[in-house]
Design an enzyme around this catalytic site. Structure first.
Site, short mmCIF file in Angstrom:
data_model
loop_
_atom_site.label_atom_id
_atom_site.label_comp_id
_atom_site.label_asym_id
_atom_site.label_seq_id
_atom_site.Cartn_x
_atom_site.Cartn_y
_atom_site.Cartn_z
CB SER A 182 3.91 75.03 -31.31
OG SER A 182 2.62 75.44 -30.93
CD GLU A 183 2.07 76.58 -34.85
OE1 GLU A 183 2.28 75.74 -35.74
OE2 GLU A 183 1.56 76.30 -33.76
CB THR A 184 4.50 83.74 -32.17
OG1 THR A 184 5.03 83.05 -31.03
CG2 THR A 184 4.20 85.18 -31.80
#
Length: 284
Positions: A47-49
């Protein structure tokens, strides 16, 4: 030019690996281009990096760039906490006692709260009632009648979240949203548990977050949404000053988000535990 960089994958809002929301954290990311960061975020498919860089603002300890598979975000909560955890684990130290993160919405304060990290909920950049046509679209996509929505509000603090309040945690878990129907809308749903259920679950509220338009159909545990919901509901007297929200139940996760309001300053702190699951290097 490709080089080896320190890397962590951190599970956030949990003390148990694989029960929260993972974030990939690339340290020493100063020389990466936007295109390179976006490509790696698509590749991790989380979902996020995030990418930790040297700060531009001298008041900050570091600058954080946050990417979903669909693009860059100005702020997000679980990446903020997971990246701070990775930065501290690698030996980062703050002269002020609190960690100051620079990101797209400006400076965000992060404090150590026992075994948890917590960030100061940023002010809403968009608030107020949701227009009737938009709310009708949300209700239809969630598969519920408009009458079942107790209240709704814009709770945008970077991401353009719409907050929707239902009657019970059971209703939240029963949702089977039409992701195509949601389109580009970011929708967060919250409802309280009964006293008996809250004691059993270790949480006062159940939360779910839907963002198919940014490549995240359902997010396991969402700091920015929980922060926005807290600013809205606590500010309106519709939630207590301190509570625990469960999120990720529908995805077989067990995220726990702790919301605590400082009675003197009015600051709302949103926090949880983090645990490193993968530690090593990445060639980028």
């Amino acid at each position: 030019m490709t080089r080896t960089r320190a890397f962590r994958q951190v599970d956030v809002f949990t003390t148990r690996p694989t029960a929260g929301n993972p974030v990939a954290v690339v340290l020493d990311a100063d020389d990466l281009t936007v295109e390179e960061m976006a490509a790696f975020a698509r590749w991790t498919n989380l979902s996020e990096t995030t990418f930790v860089q040297s700060p531009v603002d001298e008041r900050a300890d570091y600058r954080l760039r946050i990417f979903t598979p669909g693009g860059e975000l100005p702020f997000a909560g679980h990446p903020t906490l997971g990246s701070a955890h990775a930065w501290l684990q690698r030996g980062g130290e703050s002269a002020s006692g609190s960690i100051i993160q620079e990101c797209g919405i400006g400076l965000v304060e992060i404090k150590v709260d026992g075994h948890r990290l917590a960030f100061a909920a940023p002010p809403l950049i968009r608030s107020g009632p949701v227009d009737a046509p938009v709310l009708a679209k949300v209700a239809a996509a969630l598969g519920i009648s408009r009458r079942r929505i107790v209240d709704a509000n814009w709770v945008a603090n970077g991401p353009e979240w719409i907050g929707v309040r239902l009657t019970s945690g059971e209703e939240v878990l029963a949702l089977r949203p039409d992701m195509a129907g949601l389109g580009d809308l970011l929708v967060g749903v919250i409802a309280p548990w009964s006293a008996a259920q809250a004691q059993h679950r270790g949480a006062d509220y159940e939360v779910r977050a839907f963002g198919p338009g940014i490549g995240v159909p359902e997010d396991p545990v969402t700091g920015s949404l929980n922060a926005g919901l807290a600013v809205w509901l606590c500010g309106a007297g519709q939630a207590p000053a301190s509570y625990v929200a469960a999120q990720g139940t529908a995805l077989r996760r067990a995220g726990r988000v702790h919301v605590d309001t400082d009675v003197e300053s009015g600051t709302i702190w949103v926090g949880g535990a983090s645990v490193t699951v993968v530690s090593g290097t990445v060639d980028l």
